[in-house]
Scaffold this motif. Sequence first.
Motif, PDB file in Angstrom:
ATOM      1  N   TYR A   1     -10.921   4.865  -2.140  1.00 13.70           N
ATOM      2  CA  TYR A   1     -10.716   5.576  -0.866  1.00 13.70           C
ATOM      3  C   TYR A   1     -11.982   6.348  -0.488  1.00 13.70           C
ATOM      4  O   TYR A   1     -12.456   6.287   0.640  1.00 13.70           O
TER       5      TYR A   1
ATOM      6  N   HIS B   1      -4.150   3.621  10.575  1.00 15.74           N
ATOM      7  CA  HIS B   1      -3.836   2.253  10.147  1.00 15.74           C
ATOM      8  C   HIS B   1      -3.141   1.494  11.275  1.00 15.74           C
ATOM      9  O   HIS B   1      -3.462   0.344  11.557  1.00 15.74           O
TER      10      HIS B   1
ATOM     11  N   GLU C   1       0.839  -1.184   0.000  1.00 14.78           N
ATOM     12  CA  GLU C   1       0.000   0.000   0.000  1.00 14.78           C
ATOM     13  C   GLU C   1       0.877   1.237   0.000  1.00 14.78           C
ATOM     14  O   GLU C   1       1.487   1.598   0.983  1.00 14.78           O
TER      15      GLU C   1
ATOM     16  N   ALA D   1      -9.119   5.310   8.140  1.00 13.50           N
ATOM     17  CA  ALA D   1      -8.008   6.262   8.038  1.00 13.50           C
ATOM     18  C   ALA D   1      -8.477   7.587   7.434  1.00 13.50           C
ATOM     19  O   ALA D   1      -8.136   8.664   7.930  1.00 13.50           O
TER      20      ALA D   1
ATOM     21  N   HIS E   1      -3.898  10.049   9.273  1.00 14.28           N
ATOM     22  CA  HIS E   1      -4.380   8.973   8.407  1.00 14.28           C
ATOM     23  C   HIS E   1      -3.554   7.695   8.649  1.00 14.28           C
ATOM     24  O   HIS E   1      -4.102   6.633   8.941  1.00 14.28           O
ATOM     25  N   GLU E   2      -2.229   7.823   8.546  1.00 13.19           N
ATOM     26  CA  GLU E   2      -1.374   6.631   8.656  1.00 13.19           C
ATOM     27  C   GLU E   2      -1.442   6.011  10.048  1.00 13.19           C
ATOM     28  O   GLU E   2      -1.467   4.793  10.188  1.00 13.19           O
TER      29      GLU E   2
ATOM     30  N   GLU F   1      -8.822   1.640   5.163  1.00  9.82           N
ATOM     31  CA  GLU F   1      -8.769   2.952   4.499  1.00  9.82           C
ATOM     32  C   GLU F   1      -9.962   3.826   4.897  1.00  9.82           C
ATOM     33  O   GLU F   1      -9.825   5.039   5.072  1.00  9.82           O
TER      34      GLU F   1
HETATM   35 ZN   LIG Z   1      -4.242   4.626   3.936  1.00 11.10          ZN
END
Ligand SMILES: [Zn+2]
Length: 535
Positions: A257, A189, A150, A209, A185-186, A206
């Motif tokens: 997304y 995860h 990813e 995130a 965002h990361e 996703e």
């Molecule tokens: Zn992501």
Amino acid sequence: MALATAGEFLSFARQYDWGEQLLRRAIAMQPNWPKPRSELALLLMQAGRDDQAYGELQKAAELDPFHKQVQNQLELADEMKGFKTFKTENFSIIYPPGPDEALALDMTVMLDPIYNFVTSSFSHQPKHVTQIQIMPNERWFGVRITGIPEIWTIAACTGDVIAMTPPKVGARQRGAYDWARVIQHEFTHTVTLDRTQNRLAHWFTEACAVAMEPGGRDFNTCQLLADALANDGLFNLKTINWAFVRPEKPTDRPLAYAQANWMYDYIQVTFSHDAILSILDNFAKTNDSAKVIQTVTGQDEATFMDGFEKWAHQQVKSWGLGPHDGDEALKPIFEAFAKGIQPPDQILEKLTTDHPDHPDVLRLVAQKAIAEGDAGTARAAVLKYARARPVDPWSNKQLVILAQQLEKHDELIGALTALDENEQSTGQWAFELAKLYGKDKRWPEALANSLRAIQREPYNADYRENAATMALMNKDMGKAMHQVRALTLLEPDRSIHWARLAVIARRMGDEATSQQAAQKAVALDPQSPAKKLLQ
Ligand SMILES: [Zn+2]
């Protein structure tokens, strides 16, 4: 062969411990075969265990000196030996010495609040400290994330490690971006993968995130979703996962997304936030999305998707997108406009009479009013269009100009604030806001917006200088010192930054820093006013 391949696959699926066991067994069985060793080394890098990885990389390189990936990783590992580390309560930040330390410094204050927000949203705290690795440029970032399925082009999460290329302009750089939004965002995860032991459908990790990103969806995303909905182009619960991994069209991945996140919103408003958490827990038991949805919502896939699409149509309508009465009649006219033919007055008048509420017509009217030059008329027309299609940033961009002409101060601030809210690649709106608030002597707002500008452009020295001044006006010595320290990292040859650091550090009671900084200032410029601070 089978063991090595399975280990590699598990590294892809982020089952690091299991993958490591399999690869170690493969190595024990055939110690001179380079493949499992190189795969093990890459897996350990991805898992953030760089020390162990280094040893394995060296062994792999001895067995296969021509393995390009291993050579690259080894070179990166050597480079990273010179990196420095900051630690916060929940993160360690690894960065190359030099200007990137200014960004790392910002992270020391901004990461723990991100941690609190995301972990409380998903009621879960990851077992390990998360590593943030700032790579010097996109080349090293590319090497760092090789083998990671990813790739989000500027940052990537492999569980406990988040690697990123800096939000910097220049050769081999990706340009400015909102790094805090990307980390939020990361790190989501990291949290959702940890909560589910890495067993989570791609679309749902996703979805979570994107949901954590501040600022909301932008106009392009709204248009993408509206088009897909109108043209039967949305994914189902199976195809959406493939769109991330093997997109067929350039729009497949951005749509995946956006739709994943849209379904998240739908689940949250229709079923509850607990349903989101329950979906996470059910993915730990099965990777069949339809089954998980059925268990949590009580609906089979068809019923669920039907309800989602009905809700989605309402959303699109509230954005002022999607089909409107008059679309068919307007089509040839808009095609002509797209070729640069401007609508003659009579045609525009007829359009306005026939389709008074059509957003595209309202925008044409607003464009014409702007071209004719009467700011008051133009403002009224732009506001009318903005009400019909609130998601289009064009209105706020026009209002920034018109509000200045009409000296409507609050409207100017409102339009800039709206533009800044989901701006990702420039600090310009926030910087303008900071200057406006500064003129009004509203120092807390001026400082907050100065910092928002830096969040997108942490290497911009002008923004830093402005933030330092705003912090001083707001009597926030700590924040002023932070910015001046950052300036000494970005522009170490400018005596003035060291002199300011010397003064502020003394006012903070940090005499050691003050003396050091004064010495630097005087070394760079013997006439520096910091001279009188030297003891
Ligand atoms: Zn992501």
